[in-house]
Design an enzyme around this catalytic site. Structure first.
Site, PDB file in Angstrom:
ATOM      1  N   LYS A  44       0.856  -1.202   0.000  1.00 50.37           N
ATOM      2  CA  LYS A  44       0.000   0.000   0.000  1.00 50.37           C
ATOM      3  C   LYS A  44       0.891   1.251   0.000  1.00 50.37           C
ATOM      4  O   LYS A  44       1.912   1.282   0.679  1.00 50.37           O
ATOM      5  CB  LYS A  44      -0.885  -0.038   1.259  1.00 50.37           C
ATOM      6  CG  LYS A  44      -1.605   1.251   1.611  1.00 50.37           C
ATOM      7  CD  LYS A  44      -2.750   1.559   0.705  1.00 50.37           C
ATOM      8  CE  LYS A  44      -3.379   2.917   1.062  1.00 50.37           C
ATOM      9  NZ  LYS A  44      -4.157   3.477  -0.045  1.00 50.37           N
ATOM     10  N   ASN A  68     -14.013   5.761  -3.833  1.00 49.27           N
ATOM     11  CA  ASN A  68     -13.358   5.927  -2.536  1.00 49.27           C
ATOM     12  C   ASN A  68     -12.616   7.234  -2.385  1.00 49.27           C
ATOM     13  O   ASN A  68     -12.173   7.847  -3.371  1.00 49.27           O
ATOM     14  CB  ASN A  68     -12.392   4.757  -2.279  1.00 49.27           C
ATOM     15  CG  ASN A  68     -11.021   5.034  -2.873  1.00 49.27           C
ATOM     16  OD1 ASN A  68     -10.194   5.714  -2.280  1.00 49.27           O
ATOM     17  ND2 ASN A  68     -10.797   4.528  -4.078  1.00 49.27           N
ATOM     18  N   SER A  69     -12.492   7.627  -1.137  1.00 50.08           N
ATOM     19  CA  SER A  69     -11.577   8.700  -0.769  1.00 50.08           C
ATOM     20  C   SER A  69     -10.966   8.316   0.574  1.00 50.08           C
ATOM     21  O   SER A  69     -11.360   8.812   1.622  1.00 50.08           O
ATOM     22  CB  SER A  69     -12.313  10.035  -0.666  1.00 50.08           C
ATOM     23  OG  SER A  69     -11.385  11.025  -0.274  1.00 50.08           O
ATOM     24  N   LEU A  72      -5.113   7.949   1.956  1.00 44.68           N
ATOM     25  CA  LEU A  72      -3.808   7.332   2.218  1.00 44.68           C
ATOM     26  C   LEU A  72      -3.617   6.761   3.635  1.00 44.68           C
ATOM     27  O   LEU A  72      -2.586   7.030   4.268  1.00 44.68           O
ATOM     28  CB  LEU A  72      -2.682   8.338   1.921  1.00 44.68           C
ATOM     29  CG  LEU A  72      -2.309   8.530   0.458  1.00 44.68           C
ATOM     30  CD1 LEU A  72      -1.413   9.767   0.292  1.00 44.68           C
ATOM     31  CD2 LEU A  72      -1.588   7.311  -0.103  1.00 44.68           C
ATOM     32  N   CYS A 127      -2.418  10.184  -6.316  1.00 44.02           N
ATOM     33  CA  CYS A 127      -3.509   9.996  -5.352  1.00 44.02           C
ATOM     34  C   CYS A 127      -4.460  11.183  -5.440  1.00 44.02           C
ATOM     35  O   CYS A 127      -4.053  12.320  -5.231  1.00 44.02           O
ATOM     36  CB  CYS A 127      -2.977   9.855  -3.931  1.00 44.02           C
ATOM     37  SG  CYS A 127      -4.334   9.802  -2.744  1.00 44.02           S
ATOM     38  N   ASN A 191      -4.260   5.014 -12.113  1.00 41.83           N
ATOM     39  CA  ASN A 191      -4.875   5.157 -10.789  1.00 41.83           C
ATOM     40  C   ASN A 191      -6.386   5.415 -10.949  1.00 41.83           C
ATOM     41  O   ASN A 191      -6.896   5.473 -12.067  1.00 41.83           O
ATOM     42  CB  ASN A 191      -4.202   6.328 -10.061  1.00 41.83           C
ATOM     43  CG  ASN A 191      -4.266   6.193  -8.554  1.00 41.83           C
ATOM     44  OD1 ASN A 191      -5.232   5.671  -8.020  1.00 41.83           O
ATOM     45  ND2 ASN A 191      -3.250   6.675  -7.868  1.00 41.83           N
ATOM     46  N   GLY A 219     -12.551   0.203 -10.881  1.00 41.74           N
ATOM     47  CA  GLY A 219     -13.321  -0.936 -11.382  1.00 41.74           C
ATOM     48  C   GLY A 219     -13.636  -0.802 -12.866  1.00 41.74           C
ATOM     49  O   GLY A 219     -12.984  -0.050 -13.599  1.00 41.74           O
TER      50      GLY A 219
HETATM   51  C1  DHB Z   1      -5.643   6.674  -2.116  1.00 35.33           C
HETATM   52  C2  DHB Z   1      -6.246   6.603  -3.324  1.00 35.33           C
HETATM   53  C3  DHB Z   1      -5.466   6.426  -4.433  1.00 35.33           C
HETATM   54  O1  DHB Z   1      -6.023   6.318  -5.656  1.00 35.33           O
HETATM   55  C4  DHB Z   1      -4.087   6.331  -4.298  1.00 35.33           C
HETATM   56  O2  DHB Z   1      -3.314   6.180  -5.354  1.00 35.33           O
HETATM   57  C5  DHB Z   1      -3.502   6.397  -3.079  1.00 35.33           C
HETATM   58  C6  DHB Z   1      -4.293   6.572  -1.979  1.00 35.33           C
HETATM   59  C7  DHB Z   1      -6.433   6.878  -0.916  1.00 35.33           C
HETATM   60  O3  DHB Z   1      -7.459   7.537  -0.953  1.00 35.33           O
HETATM   61  O4  DHB Z   1      -5.981   6.394   0.136  1.00 35.33           O
END
Ligand code: DHB
Length: 309
Positions: A44, A68-69, A72, A127, A191, A219
């Site tokens: 990750k 999603n959000s 990180l 991200c 991404n 997806g």
């Molecule tokens: C997250 C989402 C992403 O697409 C990524 O590359 C890294 C982190 C996130 O929201 O944690």
């Protein structure tokens, strides 16, 4: 038939591996990936400090993917440094994914992993879920070059870029020029599609709370743009830079499409989150059956062989 491939000069036992997703965060999860048919252990994305991530709810399941959000969430880079020796016994490439909030942070992260036993270093420049004010670095050519200038000479391990979906070609040409200039060895492409919004019409609300409802889409929704991005980079960088395709891979047929587009390997995010580590064996089996039926004797025979109608 085997599915052996190469990324940045390193041999991968098969064509599919996990993407850097929350399910690849803890030592237990990474060991499970080590024991599975994933070609590598991708961790990750990690930051300098441990992060809890964005407030809940921050992930929402859709019929064909996720929204999603997460912000990180991760254990901090020092913990991932400690994991590396414990993952060596699986005898497959270990890939770290790093995410900084400044050029200096990227320098610290890359230097630390250059001095570790990790095999490849993925620089996450894409991200989308940190705030609503700044764009992911890879959408800003000047900032991308600033990062590359500082990190590309910190050691001998291959570095790669995790890129966002680009909706037009001219920026890909410019990114490809930077990739060549700074000897980037591989791409993870693409991404999630940021700045997306899912609305619950009955409640008249955004489905997630984090980042004011905006987030990244993954997806099957993003497979066409992922294939387009892989193909464009394949044409721009042919042979010199390895490409790991990603975005909506659920079946062997999806993987075969990425192979035709020119990918050297495929990362699996959403299907891995849904199904767990068994997805690699299933998808590899489906891919082998397609290759056999079509008369391709290896991965390399089909790579990039897209015909234009
Ligand atoms: C997250 C989402 C992403 O697409 C990524 O590359 C890294 C982190 C996130 O929201 O944690």
């Amino acid at each position: 038939m085997n599915l052996i491939t190469k990324i940045a000069g390193r041999e991968f036992e098969s064509y599919t591996l996990n993407a850097s997703v929350p399910r690849a965060s803890t030592l237990k999860e990474l060991k499970q990936i080590g024991q599975s048919d994933s070609a590598a252990i991708m961790m990750k994305s990690c930051t300098i400090k441990k992060r809890k991530g964005n407030p809940l709810p921050r992930i929402f399941k859709l019929p064909l993917g996720y929204f999603n959000s997460e912000g990180l969430p991760n254990l901090g880079y020092k913990t991932y440094l400690e994991f590396i020796p414990k993952l060596k016994k699986y005898n497959k490439p270990i890939i770290v994914s790093v995410a900084g909030f400044s050029v200096d942070e990227y320098k610290i992260l890359v230097k630390a992993f250059q001095e570790s036993e990790v095999d490849l270093i993925e620089i996450n420049l894409s991200c989308p879920n940190i705030d609503n004010k700044t764009e992911p670095i890879a959408y800003n050519l000047k900032k991308t070059e600033e990062v590359l200038k500082e990190i590309s000479y910190l050691g001998k391990k291959p570095i790669g870029l995790k890129l966002p979906p680009y909706p037009y070609y001219s920026i890909q040409q410019k990114i490809a020029n930077l990739i060549k200039k700074y000897s980037v060895s591989f791409l993870s492409c693409v991404n999630t599609l940021g700045n997306s919004l899912i609305i619950d019409e009955i409640k008249e609300r955004s489905v997630i709370k984090a980042t004011r409802g905006f987030g990244g889409l993954s997806g099957q929704y993003i497979k066409p743009i992922a294939l387009g991005n892989v193909r464009r980079f394949y044409e721009l960088l042919k042979g010199k830079v390895s490409i790991m395709g990603m975005g909506g891979v659920k079946t062997g047929q999806d993987v075969f499409e990425f192979l035709l587009a020119g990918a050297d390997a495929v990362q699996i995010g959403t299907a891995f989150v849904e199904e767990g580590v068994s997805c690699f064996q299933r998808i590899n089996k489906e891919l082998k059956s397609i290759l056999r039926k079509k008369g391709y004797s290896s991965i390399s025979k089909a790579r990039g062989k897209l015909k234009i109608s």
